[in-house]
Design an enzyme around this catalytic site. Structure first.
Site, PDB file in Angstrom:
ATOM      1  CG  HIS A  55      -1.972  -0.972   1.283  1.00 18.27           C
ATOM      2  ND1 HIS A  55      -2.169  -1.827   2.355  1.00 18.27           N
ATOM      3  CD2 HIS A  55      -2.937  -1.282   0.378  1.00 18.27           C
ATOM      4  CE1 HIS A  55      -3.199  -2.615   2.115  1.00 18.27           C
ATOM      5  NE2 HIS A  55      -3.688  -2.304   0.921  1.00 18.27           N
TER       6      HIS A  55
ATOM      7  CB  CYS B 122      -2.256  -1.662   8.919  1.00 13.76           C
ATOM      8  SG  CYS B 122      -1.068  -1.413   7.602  1.00 13.76           S
TER       9      CYS B 122
END
Length: 403
Positions: A312, A397
């Site tokens: 990501h 996250c």
């Protein structure tokens, strides 16, 4: 996972007891009113329902254990099934104990009670299972009290699943994950948030979804709007439902990324009114277009950023409270793309969570980065997230910050 199953057992037991006790009392009260407040009715009806209530508690406990109390529709079905089966068993035992044979006539009688006394019980327990039962289960499974959303210092978190080690990997080789250590690290992460002024709110536990602990990927928060994402892999698409329910409970406006678009929250880096969005293996062009359409009326601009060296965008870079973007040169495709870029010495140091204007949360795997940020006037709170880093996770996250 010990903690997870312990919470599940406790929440299932208390949800079942709550529904059973309230159903019993409410059903008795309904007949007390219907019989014009005759005191004798209370004892008679209570005795009639006693065994049904005992079996109801047992059955609802089982439904809670298998996850049947997490959503309103599964809880509704659990209540309906429980009410019918518990009433049949309870009334059947009482009838046979009274000297009646369990023949066709008796069975016909048992079913006939559902248009009268047992019908009331079934309706009540069905409604209460989907309301009180679900609320008790989710609150206790979550383990922390909610805070009014107006405070805007809420961090959404989600307990690690028992099968955490089965999480997907894209850029790293698989290594052994110590799930017991991961549980302790998650508790330490949550404590760090709370000790620095954040109230945590747990999204419903998802024991069968290994990547569900990475709750950031399910929502993108734009002020009072929560964008429910659509994962880039089929196996993660079940993670958003409980996250959306939590966002709705907080009073946030819901928007959604729809097929064929994909977008994961780990690809969205918010810096002021600019959203840097990673065009990665998990977020596609259509997902970015949809986010742009949602964000523009809210005052945000969207800038697409290529991501080829990590899972990501926020696995390659994040932003300090002053807007400086930090990242590791080996992970960032083009550092010159950003107006204020600071290279950090460790790959684990690219991800920070801004806890306040002068405090950031950082992985303890990046001590040199911590020293660099402290030299720039920031207070650094370090937490150990090594087991999550093995799964391409980082400190960002593990939470969604509502602010």
């Amino acid at each position: 996972m010990t903690v997870s199953w312990g919470r599940r057992l406790v929440s299932s037991a208390l949800a079942a007891l709550s529904v059973g006790v309230v159903t019993h009392a409410a059903s008795v009260f309904i007949f007390f009113i219907a019989q014009e407040y005759q005191a004798a009715v209370i004892g008679q009806v209570s005795d009639f329902y006693f065994l049904a209530t005992v079996f109801s508690v047992v059955l609802l406990f089982v439904f809670g254990i298998v996850g049947g109390m997490t959503r309103w529709y599964t809880a509704l079905a659990a209540g309906l099934f429980t009410g019918i089966v518990a009433c049949l068993i309870g009334t059947g035992i009482t009838t046979v104990a009274g000297g009646f044979a369990l023949d066709a006539e008796t069975i016909s009688y048992l079913w006939s009670t559902f248009v009268s006394i047992n019908g009331v019980y079934v309706v009540v327990i069905t409604v209460l299972a989907a309301t009180i039962g679900r609320a008790v289960y989710n609150r206790i499974a979550g383990g922390r009290s909610a805070v009014p959303v107006a405070e805007r210092r809420i961090a959404l978190v989600r307990m690690p699943a028992a099968n955490l080690a089965d999480g997907q990997l894209t850029h790293l080789e698989r290594s052994d994950v110590d799930t017991e250590l991961a549980d302790k690290q998650w508790d330490g992460y949550v404590s760090a948030l709370e000790e620095n002024g954040w109230t945590t709110r747990e999204v419903g536990f998802a024991d069968s979804l290994p990547d569900s602990v990475f709750v950031e990927d399910t929502l993108v928060l734009l002020g009072g709007t929560a964008v429910v994402t659509r994962a880039g892999t089929d196996s993660r698409r079940g993670e958003t439902e409980a996250a959306e329910e939590t966002a709705t409970d907080l009073g946030l406006t819901i928007e959604r990324i729809m097929s064929p678009g994909t977008l994961e929250g780990g690809d969205v880096l918010k810096v002021g009114s600019t959203l840097y969005v990673g065009r990665s293996s998990r977020s596609n062009a259509d997902g970015i277009r949809q986010l742009r359409a949602i964000a523009a009326p809210l005052g945000y601009s969207v800038v697409a950023v290529p991501v080829t060296r990590a899972l990501h965008l926020k696995s390659t870079m994040t932003a300090l409270p002053d807007g400086t973007i930090i990242g590791h040169p080996d992970l960032v495709d083009d550092p010159a793309f950003f107006p204020h870029f600071l290279a950090v010495p460790e790959r684990e140091g690219v991800a920070v969570v801004a806890l306040s204007d002068d405090t950031v949360l950082l992985s303890s795997s990046a001590p040199a980065t911590a020293a660099l940020l402290e030299d720039r006037g920031y207070t650094v709170v370090s937490v150990d997230v090594s087991e999550f880093e093995k799964l391409e996770g980082c400190v960002t996250c593990l939470s969604v910050r509502v602010r």
